[in-house]
Design a protein around this motif. Structure first.
Motif, PDB file in Angstrom:
ATOM      1  N   GLY A 172     -12.599  -2.712   9.886  1.00  0.00           N
ATOM      2  CA  GLY A 172     -12.789  -2.213   8.534  1.00  0.00           C
ATOM      3  C   GLY A 172     -12.152  -0.850   8.336  1.00  0.00           C
ATOM      4  O   GLY A 172     -11.321  -0.396   9.127  1.00  0.00           O
ATOM      5  N   LEU A 173     -12.536  -0.177   7.282  1.00  0.00           N
ATOM      6  CA  LEU A 173     -12.018   1.144   6.955  1.00  0.00           C
ATOM      7  C   LEU A 173     -12.973   2.183   7.526  1.00  0.00           C
ATOM      8  O   LEU A 173     -14.158   2.214   7.179  1.00  0.00           O
ATOM      9  N   ARG A 174     -12.449   3.046   8.389  1.00  0.00           N
ATOM     10  CA  ARG A 174     -13.267   4.076   9.043  1.00  0.00           C
ATOM     11  C   ARG A 174     -13.084   5.398   8.287  1.00  0.00           C
ATOM     12  O   ARG A 174     -11.965   5.870   8.126  1.00  0.00           O
ATOM     13  N   PHE A 175     -14.195   6.000   7.838  1.00  0.00           N
ATOM     14  CA  PHE A 175     -14.148   7.248   7.087  1.00  0.00           C
ATOM     15  C   PHE A 175     -14.895   8.342   7.856  1.00  0.00           C
ATOM     16  O   PHE A 175     -15.932   8.086   8.480  1.00  0.00           O
ATOM     17  N   SER A 176     -14.352   9.545   7.771  1.00  0.00           N
ATOM     18  CA  SER A 176     -15.007  10.660   8.450  1.00  0.00           C
ATOM     19  C   SER A 176     -14.646  11.962   7.752  1.00  0.00           C
ATOM     20  O   SER A 176     -13.550  12.099   7.197  1.00  0.00           O
ATOM     21  N   ALA A 177     -15.562  12.917   7.771  1.00  0.00           N
ATOM     22  CA  ALA A 177     -15.230  14.261   7.313  1.00  0.00           C
ATOM     23  C   ALA A 177     -14.343  14.911   8.361  1.00  0.00           C
ATOM     24  O   ALA A 177     -14.466  14.653   9.551  1.00  0.00           O
ATOM     25  N   GLY A 178     -13.402  15.734   7.904  1.00  0.00           N
ATOM     26  CA  GLY A 178     -12.519  16.400   8.853  1.00  0.00           C
ATOM     27  C   GLY A 178     -11.131  15.801   8.843  1.00  0.00           C
ATOM     28  O   GLY A 178     -10.713  15.148   7.887  1.00  0.00           O
ATOM     29  N   ILE A 179     -10.418  15.981   9.945  1.00  0.00           N
ATOM     30  CA  ILE A 179      -8.994  15.654   9.984  1.00  0.00           C
ATOM     31  C   ILE A 179      -8.691  14.418  10.822  1.00  0.00           C
ATOM     32  O   ILE A 179      -7.533  14.125  11.099  1.00  0.00           O
ATOM     33  N   SER A 180      -9.706  13.683  11.254  1.00  0.00           N
ATOM     34  CA  SER A 180      -9.469  12.447  12.002  1.00  0.00           C
ATOM     35  C   SER A 180     -10.644  11.503  11.791  1.00  0.00           C
ATOM     36  O   SER A 180     -11.751  11.935  11.461  1.00  0.00           O
ATOM     37  N   ALA A 181     -10.399  10.209  11.969  1.00  0.00           N
ATOM     38  CA  ALA A 181     -11.464   9.212  11.782  1.00  0.00           C
ATOM     39  C   ALA A 181     -11.397   8.076  12.789  1.00  0.00           C
ATOM     40  O   ALA A 181     -12.384   7.392  13.009  1.00  0.00           O
ATOM     41  N   LEU A 222      -6.550  -7.318   1.772  1.00  0.00           N
ATOM     42  CA  LEU A 222      -6.678  -5.863   1.861  1.00  0.00           C
ATOM     43  C   LEU A 222      -6.338  -5.358   3.252  1.00  0.00           C
ATOM     44  O   LEU A 222      -5.752  -4.282   3.417  1.00  0.00           O
ATOM     45  N   GLN A 223      -6.712  -6.133   4.277  1.00  0.00           N
ATOM     46  CA  GLN A 223      -6.443  -5.709   5.646  1.00  0.00           C
ATOM     47  C   GLN A 223      -4.942  -5.599   5.908  1.00  0.00           C
ATOM     48  O   GLN A 223      -4.510  -4.825   6.760  1.00  0.00           O
ATOM     49  N   LYS A 224      -4.141  -6.368   5.171  1.00  0.00           N
ATOM     50  CA  LYS A 224      -2.681  -6.263   5.294  1.00  0.00           C
ATOM     51  C   LYS A 224      -2.135  -5.099   4.471  1.00  0.00           C
ATOM     52  O   LYS A 224      -1.131  -4.483   4.842  1.00  0.00           O
ATOM     53  N   MET A 225      -2.790  -4.808   3.357  1.00  0.00           N
ATOM     54  CA  MET A 225      -2.275  -3.773   2.458  1.00  0.00           C
ATOM     55  C   MET A 225      -2.580  -2.360   2.954  1.00  0.00           C
ATOM     56  O   MET A 225      -1.782  -1.445   2.752  1.00  0.00           O
ATOM     57  N   TYR A 226      -3.747  -2.181   3.574  1.00  0.00           N
ATOM     58  CA  TYR A 226      -4.136  -0.852   4.047  1.00  0.00           C
ATOM     59  C   TYR A 226      -3.787  -0.749   5.525  1.00  0.00           C
ATOM     60  O   TYR A 226      -4.267  -1.532   6.341  1.00  0.00           O
ATOM     61  N   HIS A 227      -2.969   0.221   5.875  1.00  0.00           N
ATOM     62  CA  HIS A 227      -2.566   0.353   7.269  1.00  0.00           C
ATOM     63  C   HIS A 227      -2.384   1.829   7.617  1.00  0.00           C
ATOM     64  O   HIS A 227      -2.116   2.671   6.754  1.00  0.00           O
ATOM     65  N   GLY A 228      -2.548   2.141   8.900  1.00  0.00           N
ATOM     66  CA  GLY A 228      -2.410   3.522   9.349  1.00  0.00           C
ATOM     67  C   GLY A 228      -3.623   4.355   8.989  1.00  0.00           C
ATOM     68  O   GLY A 228      -4.767   3.907   9.089  1.00  0.00           O
ATOM     69  N   GLY A 229      -3.377   5.577   8.541  1.00  0.00           N
ATOM     70  CA  GLY A 229      -4.459   6.475   8.164  1.00  0.00           C
ATOM     71  C   GLY A 229      -4.101   7.248   6.912  1.00  0.00           C
ATOM     72  O   GLY A 229      -2.974   7.174   6.409  1.00  0.00           O
ATOM     73  N   TYR A 230      -5.057   8.017   6.406  1.00  0.00           N
ATOM     74  CA  TYR A 230      -4.836   8.772   5.176  1.00  0.00           C
ATOM     75  C   TYR A 230      -5.828   9.923   5.138  1.00  0.00           C
ATOM     76  O   TYR A 230      -6.973   9.782   5.585  1.00  0.00           O
ATOM     77  N   VAL A 240     -18.171   3.153   8.575  1.00  0.00           N
ATOM     78  CA  VAL A 240     -17.280   1.994   8.520  1.00  0.00           C
ATOM     79  C   VAL A 240     -17.618   1.132   7.318  1.00  0.00           C
ATOM     80  O   VAL A 240     -18.772   0.770   7.098  1.00  0.00           O
ATOM     81  N   LEU A 241     -16.594   0.819   6.540  1.00  0.00           N
ATOM     82  CA  LEU A 241     -16.713  -0.103   5.412  1.00  0.00           C
ATOM     83  C   LEU A 241     -15.947  -1.364   5.800  1.00  0.00           C
ATOM     84  O   LEU A 241     -14.735  -1.312   6.006  1.00  0.00           O
ATOM     85  N   SER A 242     -16.636  -2.485   5.935  1.00  0.00           N
ATOM     86  CA  SER A 242     -15.954  -3.714   6.331  1.00  0.00           C
ATOM     87  C   SER A 242     -14.966  -4.122   5.247  1.00  0.00           C
ATOM     88  O   SER A 242     -15.070  -3.700   4.090  1.00  0.00           O
ATOM     89  N   TRP A 243     -14.007  -4.967   5.610  1.00  0.00           N
ATOM     90  CA  TRP A 243     -12.999  -5.391   4.638  1.00  0.00           C
ATOM     91  C   TRP A 243     -13.630  -6.207   3.520  1.00  0.00           C
ATOM     92  O   TRP A 243     -13.193  -6.129   2.365  1.00  0.00           O
TER      93      TRP A 243
END
Length: 678
Positions: free
Chosen positions: A471-480, A446-454, A488-491
């Motif tokens: 891991g995957l960093r999530f935040s409300a708004g326009i940046s994380a 998954l760490q190879k498949m998910y890259h950049g931001g969204y 943070v959700l670990s891989w």
């Protein structure tokens, strides 16, 4: 600049020469390297030469933009040689002692091993590195270092023997050379990892243990030993770091759940007794403040001593009045998480990860050697403290929310479904999870498949994701990416979540599940075809013979036939054997391929995984609703930060903007620099 580059090249060479006849210099370097384990050997040498007591180093932009910390006036950067471009350049990093914090700056927390989490480390050292689980931590670290030294030698034997043979000539003995390498690398790597785990290595390692090292210690052999030690230490210490970080996050989640339960009980008691509700705002602020303070109090060490500066005659300039942060580190020391150099009680200093992509967490060491005072870049090249603080405060004010904000599960699920930024991601992920593999392998994939931001637009507003090492960093708004309050959700957790979604039939459509393995086979076939195509003319006669008969077909048709054949186990095993033969010979002769971008080892691993037992998933979903997405500020910043994608563009843009041009001139310059389609 060439003169400065030459200065630092000479500094590196003289430092390495010093290693070869001075045990104190070598062990001093190992102590610095133990804290700088995410840097490569060449960078470690220069950091040791200029700032041997550095504890946490990062570039200026990372301190400002990700950590919310300003670099103090008068600070000197640590110069590192950068040969990643067409020409050698210098890049500069600053130690945490050169920075100051604001109220909402992210803490620089170093991981620490303690009595509570020590069993976790004992377990992974035994599981991953063959260290006896009942042994002491020092013995486990020694065993791990020895086993990894053997692995390194197995993969680099020609290089090692070649260098040693040049020293001894015809008298060179291969067995003696291997014995020297293994003993030298093991004792050096063990010394460093013990130091980082806050054991005192000299309590376990004698000077006599280093005697074999100096039998062949030259600048050339120092490089192969230093590189091996660097890779071994990074492997062990990163595994410890990740284990402790995940453990801490699990504890934090438990604390948050307990806090929420206490809050719910409190509300229930108030309602039963007819007490007045203090109001959601007051209660919410109290909850958020408690959680934020708990997060800062996770480290239990004493404040580190101030880090020695690289010039004894120069003290860092104080921040302008009113500009100092209240981080309690005005003396130049790190935040109260580092714990100094540690005592001799044998209790390793385990710590939490720095949680910053490029920031290397380090543990302060006592004493400095080979301090170099010349040539460092002054902070005058960067904005002043006042300007930095203004920029940091402005960034915080754009989107301010409590630390304990939680991202809805449905939003996280949508990021996992839609936001990988890889073509046909759901099909490939389904194919990966169909294979009966450890969840850690799925997490790595998954760490190879998910890259950049969204970015996702939802009924509840905008949410952003950034995919980082931790891991995957999530935040409300326009940046994380740089949000200190990001969730943070670990891989590994992401892998568990996707597995649950597949079992529940809510991750992909029935067509995507049905076509997943076929999509994967076509991707493998494409890789095989291009590998075969890029073989040297003579190599095409000898390698990948099982697909040689397809050379007369157009590329698409050939790939389709390879994909069909891969479904047949007999053909698949024949092709796998062809790949193994090629990989073995390619390791000896890199001219077999016209281009070096191929990764035949990864292709072989993909082929071998096709023989794994397959799980089945089912779903009644026939389609996925199209997401409403947006480009996040993180993605924009990374794109603009890369320059114009033309060689030297980033430097040209920086120089032009530093010259004080008008907004229109800057706009026109960027338009011209980027070109059509830029």
């Amino acid at each position: 600049m060439p003169d400065k580059i030459q200065t630092y090249q000479e500094l590196s060479e003289s430092t390495i020469r010093h290693f070869t006849h001075d045990l104190d210099a070598w062990t001093g370097f190992l102590e610095t390297a133990s804290r700088m384990y995410k840097y490569n050997y060449a960078d470690q040498v220069l950091i040791y030469a200029q700032r041997p007591n550095a504890t946490a180093c990062a570039e200026y932009e990372l301190w400002n933009q990700r950590m919310g910390r300003f670099v103090r006036r008068g600070s000197k950067g640590i110069a590192l040689l950068d040969n990643t471009g067409d020409t050698m350049q210098l890049r500069y990093v600053f130690d945490v002692a050169d920075t100051g914090a604001r109220e909402r700056s992210r803490p620089v927390n170093l991981w620490r091993i303690n009595s509570e989490n020590r069993p976790l480390i004992t377990s992974i050292l035994a599981e991953y590195y063959g260290a006896p689980e009942v042994a002491s931590l020092s013995d486990q670290l020694w065993t791990a270092a020895a086993n990894l030294a053997q692995e390194y030698l197995d993969g680099h034997s020609r290089e090692v023997h070649g260098i040693l043979a040049e020293i001894d000539g015809e008298e060179y003995n291969i067995d003696a050379g291997e014995r020297w390498f293994l003993e030298s690398v093991t004792v050096s790597a063990a010394y460093a990892v013990m130091k980082r785990c806050q054991l005192e290595p000299r309590d376990y390692i004698d000077e006599e243990d280093f005697e074999p090292l100096f039998e062949y210690f030259t600048p050339e052999t120092a490089e192969i030993v230093g590189t091996a030690v660097n890779q071994i230490d990074r492997e062990i210490l990163r595994e410890i770091e990740i284990t402790l970080r995940n453990h801490e996050r699990a504890q934090q989640r438990e604390n948050e759940v307990a806090l929420q339960e206490r809050s719910a009980d409190h509300d229930r008691v108030q309602a039963e007794r007819g007490l007045l509700d203090p109001g959601p705002q007051a209660e919410g602020n109290q909850t958020h403040r408690e959680i934020r303070e708990d997060e800062k109090e996770i480290p239990d060490g004493e404040p580190a001593d101030p880090v020695q500066q690289d010039d004894a005659e120069r003290e860092p300039g104080p921040a302008p009045a009113g500009d100092r942060g209240d981080d309690g580190a005005e003396d130049g020391g790190t935040d109260p998480e580092a714990g100094g150099d540690g005592g001799r009680d044998g209790e390793p200093e385990s710590v939490r990860s720095d949680e910053m992509g490029g920031l290397d967490e380090q543990l302060q060491s006592a004493g400095g050697r080979n301090t170099f005072a010349g040539g460092s870049v002054q902070l005058s090249l960067f904005p002043s403290e006042t300007e930095q603080i203004h920029n940091i405060d402005e960034a915080e004010s754009r989107d301010n929310r409590p630390f304990a904000f939680s991202i809805p599960d449905a939003v996280i699920d949508d990021f996992l479904r839609y936001g990988s930024n890889s073509d046909d991601a759901r099909r490939f992920i389904v194919a990966e999870f169909m294979k009966e593999k450890p969840k850690e392998d799925h997490a790595t994939y998954l760490q190879k498949m998910y890259h950049g931001g969204y970015g996702l637009n939802t009924d509840g507003g905008k949410y952003s994701a950034w995919y980082a090492e931790e891991g995957l960093r999530f935040s409300a708004g326009i940046s994380a990416e740089y949000r200190s309050d990001a969730q943070v959700l670990s891989w590994t957790e992401a892998a568990e979540r996707i597995d649950g979604m597949l079992m529940a039939g809510i991750f992909a459509t029935n067509v995507e599940i049905a076509e997943a393995l076929g999509t994967e086979r076509r991707k493998i076939a494409e890789t095989v075809w291009f590998l075969r195509r890029d073989l040297d003319d003579q190599a095409q006669v000898r390698y990948l013979i099982s697909v040689a008969d397809l050379g007369q077909y157009p590329a698409d048709a050939a790939m389709e036939r390879i994909a069909e054949r891969i479904s047949d186990p007999e053909f698949r095993h024949r092709l796998t054997d062809d790949l193994r033969t090629f990989i073995q010979d390619y390791a000896e002769n890199r001219d077999l391929l016209r281009y070096s971008y191929h990764r035949p080892e990864e292709l072989l691993a993909s082929m071998e995984e096709l023989d794994l037992p397959i799980r089945t998933f089912t779903t009644e979903r026939t389609e996925m609703p199209a997401p409403s997405s947006f480009i996040t500020e993180d993605e924009i910043a990374h794109t603009l930060g890369a320059g114009s994608q033309i060689a030297g563009g980033k430097e040209r843009i920086a120089r032009f903007f530093a010259e004080g041009h008008t907004q229109k001139e800057k706009t026109d310059f960027l338009k011209n620099e980027s070109g059509i389609g830029g």
